[in-house]
Design a protein around this motif. Structure first.
Motif: not given
Length: 307
Positions: A114-118
């Motif tokens: 959650p909160g990460q964006q690849s």
């Protein structure tokens, strides 16, 4: 399989490609070419999720990548969402089978917390119309559950192998479908804790905490060849009403057939011996060892003379 015809695999055990081939052939119109359909379906697999590095969850990936390579899959590589040590394994394997190189792009499960964006999340949206969120769970090192939004079923949550996880239940809140492992039947919690798996009852508890609309139970121990009993908590209204289906090989479920799948359990039980029959057989053999004591001993269930 998504609404646009493309698909994603959740774990790829050995023999997955062979099973997919049998299923696809059985649904082909007589006028269709089996080879063309096979190639189309393989290229339509746009993403693979590997929950943890145990071999029974990923060995089928090698054939999948090899088969796609043979039909030009490197032009549209799979997004492989996996624990970091899986990529080290594949890099070493490529030294022996170089054709799988270039047939996948790496997406570390941890990059989907959650909160990460690849950057690869954009490709998942374009190819499949989905977004994925990862939750670390208790099993072996690098074990993860996943919540997939945008599937044909809506929000889908998949536990992989794990002990019950409140964080997973929270992250997947409101799931339309929860696929949860239930390696052990109720009454075998000691063994489940030792092996870091879940019981049927624990999977139902997570479904209730998640407020899941339907629960599909899977990953039953092969040492117990019967449909495990479902003991619902009568004091919990959610536990008494959540629809439950049992997964089995070659099972095909669509959003429209899912309600029917939850009603098949009584019929499936007829295919397996009942508990009463098992108890009678054990009694004849003189197997009167206390089961609770056995559950507390790691590996005891494979001991000669017990099962």
């Amino acid at each position: 399989r998504m609404n646009n015809g493309n698909s994603m695999l959740l774990d790829v055990g050995e023999g997955t490609v062979g099973q997919l081939l049998q299923v696809w052939k059985s649904t082909l119109p007589k006028s269709a070419s089996a080879v063309d359909e096979y190639h189309s379906r393989l290229l339509g697999i746009k993403a693979v999720w590997i929950s943890h590095p145990h071999a029974d969850h990923h060995l089928g990936l090698l054939r999948l990548l090899s088969e796609r390579s043979a039909i030009g899959g490197s032009n549209d590589p799979i997004v492989l969402m996996a624990p970091p040590n899986m990529f080290a394994f594949l890099s070493e394997y490529q030294l022996t089978v170089p054709e799988i190189k270039g047939n996948y792009v790496e997406l570390d499960c941890r990059d989907l917390f959650p909160g990460q964006q690849s950057p690869l999340c954009t490709k998942l949206r374009e190819d499949l119309g989905i977004s994925c969120t990862t939750v670390q769970v208790t099993h072996c090192p690098y074990s993860y559950a996943v919540i997939v939004d945008g599937t044909a079923f809506g929000r889908l949550a998949y536990s992989g192998d794990c002990r019950p996880s409140s964080r997973f239940a929270s992250a997947g809140n409101g799931a339309d479908v929860l696929i949860h492992e239930a390696t052990f039947e109720d009454g075998m919690k000691e063994e489940a804790v030792l092996k870091k798996h879940s019981t049927v009852g624990e999977a139902i508890e997570i479904a209730c905490k998640m407020d899941a609309k339907t629960l599909i139970l899977t990953h039953f121990s092969q040492r117990y060849p019967k449909i495990p009993p479902v003991n619902r908590d009568e004091s919990d209204a959610k536990a008494m009403t959540v629809p439950i289906a049992f997964a089995f090989d070659f099972m095909r479920v669509t959003p429209s057939s899912l309600p029917l799948a939850t009603k098949l359990t009584p019929a499936l039980r007829l295919l397996y011996p009942g508990q009463e029959d098992d108890d009678k057989t054990a009694a004849k053999k003189g197997l009167t060892v206390d089961s609770k004591e056995l559950m507390a001993v790691p590996g005891m269930f494979s001991a000669k003379g017990i099962l």
